[in-house]
Design an enzyme around this catalytic site. Structure first.
Site, PDB file in Angstrom:
ATOM      1  CG  HIS A  15      -1.720   1.246   1.392  1.00 46.77           C
ATOM      2  ND1 HIS A  15      -2.607   1.776   0.469  1.00 46.77           N
ATOM      3  CD2 HIS A  15      -1.679   2.134   2.423  1.00 46.77           C
ATOM      4  CE1 HIS A  15      -3.081   2.932   0.929  1.00 46.77           C
ATOM      5  NE2 HIS A  15      -2.528   3.169   2.110  1.00 46.77           N
TER       6      HIS A  15
ATOM      7  CG  HIS B 231       0.556   7.129   4.125  1.00 43.08           C
ATOM      8  ND1 HIS B 231       1.062   6.367   3.114  1.00 43.08           N
ATOM      9  CD2 HIS B 231      -0.686   6.649   4.365  1.00 43.08           C
ATOM     10  CE1 HIS B 231       0.172   5.467   2.744  1.00 43.08           C
ATOM     11  NE2 HIS B 231      -0.894   5.606   3.488  1.00 43.08           N
TER      12      HIS B 231
ATOM     13  CD  GLU C  22      -3.815   5.992  11.416  1.00 44.94           C
ATOM     14  OE1 GLU C  22      -5.012   6.000  11.678  1.00 44.94           O
ATOM     15  OE2 GLU C  22      -3.345   6.150  10.275  1.00 44.94           O
ATOM     16  CG  ASP C  23      -1.313   1.647  10.878  1.00 46.74           C
ATOM     17  OD1 ASP C  23      -2.213   2.229  11.515  1.00 46.74           O
ATOM     18  OD2 ASP C  23      -1.350   1.444   9.657  1.00 46.74           O
TER      19      ASP C  23
ATOM     20  CG  ASP D  41      -3.963   6.880   2.055  1.00 48.33           C
ATOM     21  OD1 ASP D  41      -3.746   5.680   1.834  1.00 48.33           O
ATOM     22  OD2 ASP D  41      -4.481   7.301   3.110  1.00 48.33           O
TER      23      ASP D  41
ATOM     24  CG  ASP E 273     -21.345  15.499 -24.828  1.00 49.03           C
ATOM     25  OD1 ASP E 273     -22.212  14.712 -24.429  1.00 49.03           O
ATOM     26  OD2 ASP E 273     -21.158  16.629 -24.344  1.00 49.03           O
TER      27      ASP E 273
END
Length: 736
Positions: A64, A89, A93-94, A155, A275
């Protein structure tokens, strides 16, 4: 068994390296000395931090961040710092790596961007959405560094591309957020390719059937379309070459989402969307002759094919606020169909495709400051402490994603306002004090009211009076966020003054009734008079709406309550209770919640769902659970803003109940047509009609019928049979 796993890991290692090398190739053009080392360092850190994590699909998580970095480099054109940030990124957080670690390794700038990217965790208050707050934080960092948003978009794009393994309710929520916020944001930053892909991917999950249908239709006609484009483009190419203009001319199909929008807006079937593609002429011109070359190409095209005079859009002379420059015209092609032609230079095209990032590249040579003004506006909006996140979000959408109009001041200065702006907006745009004292305006020397909607190119002079103060109904007149927030704050100030007077009055009145003046009692009294807050109570007292006799009624009712001993349940408890409460009788046919129980609900009036529609439940504060269709016009907003209040809902088969829905029928008026239509409805289908209105005009029949049906399948069959009636050309469902 053990061996198999080892081999798999080996293969994965190879795949990870392969993807990493592809990433390096993608950013080759921007790499400077030492950059490769930085990127490698970030990659190693990400690989190490995410080593035991997997995505929902079972792939290693590191795929990812690599993909996000690749999108940032390739599709947005960002440089090394951004690639490092994209790789890292999710790390803060993780995993247990902190921002300090990142600052130590990669410097302040990177740490700041990652801080902007790390979603705010922790508790959010239940009445405003987590999403709205996230979004506001994201924009706060935008004011410092645009790269935060660009990486966030990369992301989101990768998440949307790989959403197949998510549970359905997650897909709906993420897709709604994307269509509501991220796609318009990409548009506003000029990333048109990404905007279209985000819209298409959202549609794939929110409207799967329509999406598949349009995609199949587009594929079937591909060869035919390519042949047409070829025959259309050839003569243009020849003349351009004759005139000495170097250009690349090609056709590109419209996105599925924009075709679907057209079908909805004009209420036409796929076949009538003319169109389906646009022809692009990209000129290779030096900066000094760009404008002249674009107009030269325009005259070549319009000599060959007749243009539609109403459809010329000139963004070359005055570019859009997000820097977009291009000439658009619609011409009549050789086979009698309209074709949109876009003419621009390579520089303009790069800005159109990559928006912001390309802007930096050309920053020195152009004096365009539309984007800087835009960021200035974002800063202004963010610095207004009054607005809560959700208001802010709506204002933000309103202002920054809408098209602009240009308005002149009496001295000829040019101001940019969003489409739909009024004379009052213009007054606030000049200065807060002028806005607050504005009583009217002269537009092109004619007197107009405050609510007058300005047109592109109007010249406006504001008339003020020292006696004027902002009024409550001004809020419905203005559209710009600046005007809204200024009016709100001056109304608040005004209210505060009135409330002060009311407070003193109320204290005296309560004293005479021997009621203690304390917060608890004030809350009870406000609740008794159904007022939102104690401030509203003070104002009502000051304005004489609540007098002594009313307060006496309150005292009497309090006594009654004391005897009964009931207590008030707060909104949140009420919502929880609702979610827990289960209803017994078997007549219910909608199952709600994760464990799909039977609960009381009402059907939302905005989209009138019927059994068989894709639906979700929304927990309202006062009216229990409301059921909406997933393609309801308000669905995206509800899911994006109040994700935590959305519950799963699906229909359970039962046939006794009927639902009201509307059908819009158009056709060629023929003797006995109405009779045939009503026959199909009542005889073949045992359907009850509630009302029928018919209008025939010059041999065209146009009718609306409201019918009761059991479910969606029942309705679809009815539509199919109605379409077989001789003379009927179209039947569409509308919300009765």
């Amino acid at each position: 068994m053990k061996n198999a796993l080892v081999i798999d890991l080996e293969a994965e290692k190879k795949e990870i390296l392969k993807r990493y090398r592809a990433l390096l190739r993608a950013c080759k053009s921007t790499l400077q000395r030492g950059d490769k080392k930085e990127i490698r360092k970030a990659f190693d850190m990400a690989l190490e931090s995410h080593k035991d994590m997997r995505r929902k699909s079972g792939e290693p998580y590191i795929y990812h961040p690599i993909a996000v970095a690749q999108i940032a480099a390739e599709e947005i054109g960002l440089g090394t710092t951004s690639i490092v940030c994209a790789l890292l990124h999710d790390v803060v957080e993780d995993t247990d790596i902190t921002l300090e670690d990142i600052e130590r390794e990669f410097g302040k700038k990177t740490a700041k961007i990652i801080d902007g990217l790390t979603k705010i965790s922790g508790v959010f208050d239940t009445n405003s959405s987590l999403q709205a707050e996230n979004f506001r934080k994201m924009l706060l960092t935008l004011a410092d560094d645009v790269r935060v948003i660009l990486i966030k978009l990369a992301d989101r794009l990768h998440n949307m591309r790989t959403m197949d393994f998510m549970p359905r309710h997650k897909q709906l929520k993420i897709a709604s957020e994307t269509i509501y916020l991220y796609a318009p944001l990409a548009h506003r930053l000029g990333l048109y390719a990404i905007k279209s892909e985000l819209e298409d991917l959202s549609m794939k999950y929110l409207e799967p059937d329509t999406y598949k249908y349009i995609a199949t239709q587009l594929n079937e006609k591909k060869a035919e379309r390519n042949a047409f484009i070829k025959s259309f483009v050839e003569p243009i190419n020849d003349i351009l070459a004759e005139q000495g203009l170097t250009a690349n001319v090609y056709g590109r199909p419209k996105s599925i989402h924009s075709i679907w929008n057209k079908m909805k807006k004009k209420n036409i079937p796929f076949e009538e969307v003319y169109d389906l593609f646009a022809i692009r002429i990209i000129l290779d011109s030096p900066p000094e002759s760009e404008k002249a070359d674009c107009w030269k190409a325009y005259s070549i095209v319009t000599d060959l094919y007749r243009p539609n005079p109403d459809r010329l859009r000139d963004w070359v002379s005055s570019p859009k606020g997000n820097g977009y420059e291009s000439l658009h015209t619609t011409v009549m092609g050789p086979k009698g169909q309209w074709v949109e032609v876009q003419i621009r230079t390579q520089r303009m095209n790069e800005i159109a495709e990559k928006g912001f990032a390309a802007h930096w590249k050309y920053k020195e040579s152009t004096n365009d400051n539309g984007l800087d003004q835009w960021i200035q506006k974002v800063r202004e909006m963010l610095s207004n402490p009054e607005s809560n996140a959700l208001d802010f979000l709506d204002d933000f959408k309103m202002n920054l994603f809408s098209d602009e109009i240009f308005i002149f001041t009496p001295k000829g200065a040019l101001l940019q306002l969003p489409l739909g702006a009024t004379a009052l907006d213009f007054a606030f745009e000049i200065h807060t004090d002028i806005g607050a004292k504005c009583i009217g305006a002269k537009v092109n020397h004619k007197l107009v009211p405050l609510s007058y909607k300005l047109q592109n190119g109007d010249q406006v002079e504001i008339i003020t009076s020292s006696k004027q103060t902002p009024k409550e109904d001004w809020l419905s007149i203005v559209v710009t966020a600046k005007a809204k927030s200024k009016i709100k704050s001056s109304l608040k100030e005004e209210k505060r003054k009135i409330a002060e007077e009311g407070k003193e009055l109320l204290e005296r009145k309560l004293k005479s009734l021997k009621i203690t003046y304390n917060t608890d009692n004030l809350n009870k009294i406000s609740y008794f008079f159904k007022l939102q807050s104690t401030q509203d109570l003070f104002i009502a007292v000051a304005q004489g709406k609540i007098e002594l006799k009313d307060l006496r009624e309150y005292v009497a009712s309090e006594k009654e309550i004391e005897n009964r001993g009931t207590e008030k349940v707060s909104d949140n408890e009420r919502i929880d209770a609702l979610l827990k409460k289960v209803k017994g009788p078997e007549s219910d046919i909608l199952l709600i919640g994760e464990d799909l129980q039977k609960i009381d609900y009402t059907l939302a009036a905005c989209c009138n769902p019927i059994p068989g529609d894709d639906v979700f439940g929304f927990v309202t504060v006062n009216e229990g659970i409301k059921i909406h269709r997933t393609n309801c016009p308000n669905a995206a907003q509800l899911m994006a803003n109040y994700g935590y209040r959305v519950v799963k809902a699906k229909w359970n088969r039962q046939h006794e109940l009927t639902f009201l829905t509307g059908l819009h029928i158009v056709g060629i008026d023929d003797v006995g047509l109405i009779n045939n239509i009503t026959k199909v409805i009542s005889n073949d289908f045992k359907v009850n009609m509630r009302s029928i209105t018919v209008d025939t005009n010059d041999g065209i029949f146009d009718g609306s019928i409201k019918v009761f049906v059991n479910d969606k399948e029942h309705l679809d069959n009815l539509i199919k049979n109605l379409l077989e009636v001789k003379g009927v050309t179209g039947v569409t469902r509308f919300d009765a």
